[in-house]
Design an enzyme around this catalytic site. Sequence first.
Site, short mmCIF file in Angstrom:
data_model
loop_
_atom_site.label_atom_id
_atom_site.label_comp_id
_atom_site.label_asym_id
_atom_site.label_seq_id
_atom_site.Cartn_x
_atom_site.Cartn_y
_atom_site.Cartn_z
N LYS A 184 1.19 14.47 1.39
CA LYS A 184 -0.16 14.81 0.88
C LYS A 184 -0.29 16.31 0.64
CE LYS A 184 -2.36 10.92 3.36
NZ LYS A 184 -2.99 10.05 2.35
N THR A 241 -8.35 6.91 -1.93
CA THR A 241 -9.70 6.37 -2.16
C THR A 241 -10.74 7.46 -1.96
OG1 THR A 241 -9.49 5.51 0.08
CG2 THR A 241 -9.33 3.92 -1.72
N LYS A 248 -8.14 14.36 4.91
CA LYS A 248 -7.36 13.12 4.90
C LYS A 248 -6.32 13.25 5.98
CE LYS A 248 -6.39 14.03 0.47
NZ LYS A 248 -6.43 12.98 -0.53
N ARG A 249 -5.59 12.17 6.28
CA ARG A 249 -4.52 12.28 7.26
C ARG A 249 -3.58 13.43 6.87
NH1 ARG A 249 -4.24 8.47 11.57
NH2 ARG A 249 -2.23 9.45 11.95
N HIS A 308 0.80 -1.23 0.00
CA HIS A 308 0.00 0.00 0.00
C HIS A 308 0.83 1.27 0.00
CE1 HIS A 308 -3.98 -1.84 0.79
NE2 HIS A 308 -3.28 -2.74 1.45
N LYS A 360 -14.49 8.81 -3.77
CA LYS A 360 -15.73 9.14 -3.05
C LYS A 360 -16.24 10.52 -3.44
CE LYS A 360 -13.92 6.30 0.62
NZ LYS A 360 -13.12 6.25 1.85
C1 GLS Z 1 -2.41 3.70 2.06
C2 GLS Z 1 -2.05 4.67 0.96
O1 GLS Z 1 -1.34 5.74 1.49
C3 GLS Z 1 -3.26 5.16 0.15
O2 GLS Z 1 -2.83 5.87 -0.97
C4 GLS Z 1 -4.11 3.98 -0.31
O3 GLS Z 1 -5.26 4.43 -0.96
C5 GLS Z 1 -4.48 3.13 0.89
C6 GLS Z 1 -5.28 1.90 0.51
O4 GLS Z 1 -4.62 1.16 -0.47
O5 GLS Z 1 -3.29 2.68 1.57
N1 GLS Z 1 -1.21 3.11 2.59
C7 GLS Z 1 -1.09 3.36 3.91
O6 GLS Z 1 -0.17 2.95 4.63
N2 GLS Z 1 -2.09 4.10 4.34
C8 GLS Z 1 -2.94 4.33 3.31
O7 GLS Z 1 -3.99 4.93 3.38
#
Ligand code: GLS
Length: 834
Positions: free
Chosen positions: A573, A678, A567-568, A374, A682
């Site tokens: 980001k 994701t 988002k976080r 991920h 949305k």
């Molecule tokens: C993450 C990625 O940072 C995101 O881009 C991704 O959409 C998500 C789900 O695949 O996984 N990896 C991570 O460690 N946290 C995330 O949200």
Amino acid sequence: VEASIPEPQRKAWLAHQTSGFKDKDGFETEVVRHVETTLARSMYNCDEQAAYSACSLAFRDRLILEWNRTQQRQTFADSKRVYYLSLEFLMGRALDNAMLNIGQKDVAKAGLAELGFRIEDVIEQEHDAALGNGGLGRLAACFLDSLASLNYSAWGYGLRYRYGIFKQEIIDGYQVEVPDYWLDFNPWEFPRHDVTVDIQFYGHVTKRTDDNGKTIATWEGGEIVKAVAYDVPIPGYATPSTNNLRLWSSKAASGEFDFQKFNSGDYENSVADQQRAETISAVLYPNDNLDRGKELRLKQQYFWVAASLYDIVRRFKKSRRAWKEFPDQVAIQLNDTHPTLAVVELQRILVDLEGLDWEEAWNIVTNTFGYTNHTVLPEALEKWSVPLFQHLLPRHLQLIYDINLFFLQSVERKFPKDREMLARVSIIEESQPKMVRMAHLAIVGSHKVNGVAELHSDLIKTTIFKDFVEVFGPDKFTNVTNGITPRRWLHQANPRLSELISSKTGSQNFLKDLTELAKIEHYKDDKAFRKEWAEIKYANKVRLAKHIKKTTGVDVNPSALFDVQVKRIHEYKRQQMNIFGVIHRYLTLKSLSPEERKKFQPRVSIFGGKAAPGYWMAKQIIHLINAVGAVVNNDKDIGDLLKVIFLEDYNVSKAEMIIPASDLSEHISTAGTEASGTSNMKFVLNGGLIIGTCDGANIEITREIGEQNIFLFGNLAEDVEDIRHNHTYGSYTVDPDLVKVFEAIEKGTFGEPNDFMGMISAVRDHGDFYLVSDDFHSYIETQELVDKAYRDQEGWITKSIESVARMGFFSSDRCINEYAEGIWNIEPLAVKDQ
Ligand code: GLS
């Protein structure tokens, strides 16, 4: 059991088992029964919280009956099952979801109204189940919804944290973390005190040779902690299938407390063991995309993985099949490297406990597991120190060394004398201290490795896992682009839009087959349709504006452009770039005459997201956003032209309100850093447009919805490395507009400048790793294009409708079907023969 029930009772029982309530009266009867018996309250003393509890219990009863039947049918069918191992499941609220998936929200609404409650208020009583940090955890939750909705035989396995992700409060502009104790009353879980597993830690390994000359390893001593199962039913949408999410909770193995210590007067220590054991599942680590290497985290991982595998293996053994059939019955997906110890644990079970040969066992293991990566961020790639491993899991470390030995021997055969290759792919990093590289272990132990969006899957093949592509060949590596469940992220979050869509597509079938959204494109010129489309967005903005007023005291104009980044908080980001852009806008407005200002598109910049408690820079970003808000929102020259809002405690239920209210959302990571994202999906699904970089799933979203419907900007992933290299070794100047922003901050426009110097010097003095300055100009220019496009409201509505119509690809149903076919090799169980 059924056979022993007399026929009349059995018939009555089966009739009772039909899912759902007969009508609103049937629902009300159940609610009243739960208020008066389960909750032991009178209906005269029933507040919204009690109504929520009783309503949940009533729906839970329906779910659990379907759950039982689903489990029986799956057991009877005896077909392959998939197990999704994830340390995070960011479920959010369950009641609304259960009502919608069962298809009885209307019944509940009418019933609750008769009892004197508004369903919205009742839904609001529920505490989010927040057992995750961000996208990775929410993805797991969307996957569970799709697996059940598509009738796959599937279980999730996770940890039942007593404290989920912390609650965020903003005090004087700073983030303050408050513990999230969410288990006070949780009607959605079933404790299974009869389903427990003893988990061993520490101790030592002894080896002996048996009569056949085989070495037998035994792991002895150490301490035992008990894992107790808690089951959460997962209802599918418009299907009786109800799957299981099993969460493990830790308990002391030796009863309540140590009586000996207690009796000898050592009261305090008598409960110490119990507390130590319970610590394992006490708290979710609050980091997203970051590995901290703490012992307790490794303990959590082994505890959860060992309990889950024990359960899976026990279930398999009941079928009395030969071991070699294990991968035909069981697929295990590793959600990131967090559960990678499962690879080693299964090998240990097969070799040490079941007596299989190494080769045979390893074949079973590698055919069972799949691994999803991920992130490519190096700071997120898990590594554990060898001494820590040796101490906590001595037998597992030996097995890892053996796995590595055989693996490196095979590499050596393919690449003779390439010592550097061996060092690069080795599971053990030869550092001081040595480290176990979990991603390498996961790749070696799985038959498929996938990334989560096309660009990301390409990047892992050309960067972090390049050598493994040479070792294993390219077929082991694949892509499954992420998806989201349209049930929660459209139907539940935006009921009016869902209804409008179904009125045009002719049914709610698009919620099961999202590609049916394409049908609404025929109506994009239909006046009445467009009008209602715009009215729904406006109503969602009004709802958010009320929330903003209530929580921040700031009045925002719902007609302004709502520009959202939730988002976080993370440097990659680039919320810092967003707030610098806001400051740039503010300075521009201030420099204009009142007449000129009027030509500007009014905007509300909305931020939300948590910073990991130890992430100093992320906290500074939050502080700056709040400081800018405090100045801009009170500047009489500016009025409604610009407002800056930081929404406290962003979570799943807030996302359900915020996302449908956005005109524009920001997905502006440095190209190549966001694996997928994701929330981008949305927002577009809810009719918002995107400003974004060519990163993660933004690229595929563009391909689907068309370039004219998205605002892309910034450098491309393929150029990032060169640019960084230039920052370090070439000439480097900060973008002139950004320099002005920095000057304003340094002048004290937003309070004490020292509070924000970290953010400035990261760009100006420390190489600007995230390319904020390099992308700033094109970001500002693109924001101007957004303003222009938004002023053409008719054009904007067309873009919005076209985008939604073309989002069919991004359903998590499509995504789960790809996993099922390409990785797990399982088929859905037709409901009739389930
Ligand atoms: C993450 C990625 O940072 C995101 O881009 C991704 O959409 C998500 C789900 O695949 O996984 N990896 C991570 O460690 N946290 C995330 O949200």
